[in-house]
Write a protein that holds these residues in place. Structure first.
Motif, PDB file in Angstrom:
ATOM      1  N   GLU A 109      -5.384   7.381   6.645  1.00  0.00           N
ATOM      2  CA  GLU A 109      -6.721   6.981   7.008  1.00  0.00           C
ATOM      3  C   GLU A 109      -7.470   5.582   6.509  1.00  0.00           C
ATOM      4  OE1 GLU A 109      -8.636   8.630   8.896  1.00  0.00           O
ATOM      5  OE2 GLU A 109      -8.254  10.855   8.849  1.00  0.00           O
ATOM      6  N   ARG A 110      -7.106   5.020   5.441  1.00  0.00           N
ATOM      7  CA  ARG A 110      -7.418   3.765   5.133  1.00  0.00           C
ATOM      8  C   ARG A 110      -6.718   2.843   5.902  1.00  0.00           C
ATOM      9  NH1 ARG A 110      -5.260  -0.360   3.881  1.00  0.00           N
ATOM     10  NH2 ARG A 110      -3.331   0.615   3.788  1.00  0.00           N
ATOM     11  N   HIS A 143       0.712  -1.142  -0.089  1.00  0.00           N
ATOM     12  CA  HIS A 143       0.080  -0.008  -0.121  1.00  0.00           C
ATOM     13  C   HIS A 143       1.058   1.220   0.068  1.00  0.00           C
ATOM     14  CE1 HIS A 143      -4.196  -1.620   0.651  1.00  0.00           C
ATOM     15  NE2 HIS A 143      -3.287  -2.419   1.320  1.00  0.00           N
ATOM     16  N   ASP A 144       0.397   2.297  -0.529  1.00  0.00           N
ATOM     17  CA  ASP A 144       0.891   3.722  -0.341  1.00  0.00           C
ATOM     18  C   ASP A 144       0.927   4.120   1.028  1.00  0.00           C
ATOM     19  OD1 ASP A 144       1.281   6.359  -0.371  1.00  0.00           O
ATOM     20  OD2 ASP A 144       0.812   6.505  -2.681  1.00  0.00           O
ATOM     21  N   HIS A 147       1.109   6.946   2.296  1.00  0.00           N
ATOM     22  CA  HIS A 147       0.309   8.354   2.306  1.00  0.00           C
ATOM     23  C   HIS A 147      -1.132   8.020   2.766  1.00  0.00           C
ATOM     24  CE1 HIS A 147       3.527   9.641  -0.305  1.00  0.00           C
ATOM     25  NE2 HIS A 147       3.269  10.894   0.237  1.00  0.00           N
ATOM     26  N   HIS A 148      -1.690   6.740   2.652  1.00  0.00           N
ATOM     27  CA  HIS A 148      -3.029   6.574   2.980  1.00  0.00           C
ATOM     28  C   HIS A 148      -3.182   6.111   4.374  1.00  0.00           C
ATOM     29  CE1 HIS A 148      -3.438   5.733  -1.700  1.00  0.00           C
ATOM     30  NE2 HIS A 148      -3.242   6.948  -1.427  1.00  0.00           N
TER      31      HIS A 148
END
Length: 403
Positions: free
Chosen positions: A71-72, A65-66, A68-69
């Protein structure tokens, strides 16, 4: 940008174990080679268990995953296993990984994290330390008020303007309890002697670690009010804000709490019940940097302040420094002495502490990096004790003996 690998490091803290028995660090690396570091403050289980938890959380929710994410990543961890509620172990693992993500984000942007979560508000951060008095044998002695005074004066001369101490122990698994008259007298005596020694040059921070019933805490608060402490910390065990609110309503001393709480939901309970006016989140347990920033915003609405808790390693401290630097309602940051000793050895550059203040640096990310030679030399942790422990026996306050 994608997260490719994770490695956990359980570092054994050498005697006298200031900051706990061990520290749990995590390092992440992206497919493009950027590395980030974080720290977990979760001590319910042995660190070998936390390694398995970290592996599971990483494989399920972060790998590929990125970074930056955030919240996810948070929502998937918070809801893991159809839970969707505060969970200390899950949020401890998440917190360390979240910090490492922010370290990567900051390095990719070539900015310190505080510039990415609102920007610098404070050029320096007021700090406090616990008193660590030593006797003639070089052993820590927390029972003697005269040794505490000697230590307080030393810390004041170094530049500290706030000092914390806890003469109301011991930490019992059977709390809250009604503390004895002897303990009330000892606590009052500590406050009187330290206040007489430091005058108005230092705030007194009275810790209790959730040992008392509300009735007992109110009795103690009345004893120490004349010495005007800046706060009365965790007067009752965590998890019952209504009980803490009863104490807050009966004393002029500000109530501080939060080191054992996690997520915005538990802190909101504290705020809505008017249980405390100073929130002490530990970023390695509470849900990381973004969750702590949200809690600080909730506190701001209630005209409350934050004083990030820190009884672990320097990576968690670096994350707290990023938060504090960008938070208008920051009050004070817990330091462990002046960040010397093993806290300085395990990182490439020690935290910058000058005359009672922490000076945030302008390095990208968390602004800190591990000295891997020192990490490897103190790994793995082979002990059986947890980071911190509580007395497993019922403590009889009137006889001062376990029983």
């Amino acid at each position: 940008m994608k997260i490719a690998t994770m490695q956990s490091h359980i570092v054994a803290v050498p005697p006298p174990y200031i900051g706990g028995m061990y520290w749990i660090f995590v390092t992440l690396q992206t497919t493009c080679g950027i590395k980030g570091v974080g720290e977990v403050y979760a001590s319910t289980f042995h660190p070998e268990v936390m390694v398995k938890v970290l592996d599971d959380v990483f494989d399920r929710y972060l790998k590929g995953h990125d970074p930056h994410h955030i919240e996810r990543f948070y929502r998937e961890c918070y809801s893991s296993g159809f839970t969707q509620r505060p969970d200390l172990t899950m949020m401890g693992a998440f917190s360390g990984l979240e910090m490492a993500c922010w370290d990567i984000i900051g390095k990719a942007a070539d900015k310190p994290v505080y510039e990415l979560i609102g920007g610098k508000v404070h050029d320096k951060l007021r700090s406090y330390t616990y008193l660590y008095p030593t006797n003639s044998k070089g052993e820590y002695d927390y029972e003697c008020p005269d040794l505490a005074v000697e230590c307080a004066l030393k810390n004041m001369q170094q530049g500290f303007t706030a000092l914390k101490f806890d003469p109301a122990g011991p930490y019992s698994a059977y709390s809250g309890h009604q503390i004895s008259l002897a303990t009330l007298e000892r606590s009052e005596n500590f406050c009187r002697k330290i206040r007489d020694a430091v005058g108005n040059n230092c705030d007194l921070l009275f810790g209790t670690h959730g040992q008392m019933t509300p009735a007992s805490a109110i009795r103690l608060a009345q004893r120490i009010e004349p010495f005007d402490p800046l706060w009365f910390e965790e007067p009752v065990p965590p998890g019952q804000p209504e009980a803490m609110a009863r104490v807050a309503a009966k004393t002029s001393i500000p109530i501080a709490t939060g080191e054992r709480l996690t997520t915005k939901y538990e802190f909101h309970d504290v705020l809505k019940h008017k249980a405390a006016s100073i929130l002490q989140m530990n970023l390695g347990r509470v849900g990381g940097i973004l969750e702590a920033k949200k809690i600080a915003a909730l506190a701001e609405v209630y005209f409350c302040q934050i004083a990030p808790h820190l009884y672990n390693g320097p990576v968690g401290a670096a994350a707290s420094i990023q938060l504090a630097t960008a938070t208008p309602n920051f009050l004070i940051q817990e330091s462990i002495n002046t960040w010397d000793g093993f806290h300085a050895e395990v990182v490439e550059d020690k935290i910058d502490w000058r005359d009672g203040y922490i000076i945030p640096n302008a390095k990208p990310g968390l602004g800190i990096s591990l000295n891997m030679d020192v990490v490897k030399a103190h790994s793995p942790y082979t002990g059986k004790r947890l980071h911190l422990i509580m007395d497993s026996k019922v403590y009889n306050e009137h006889s001062n003996t376990p029983g």
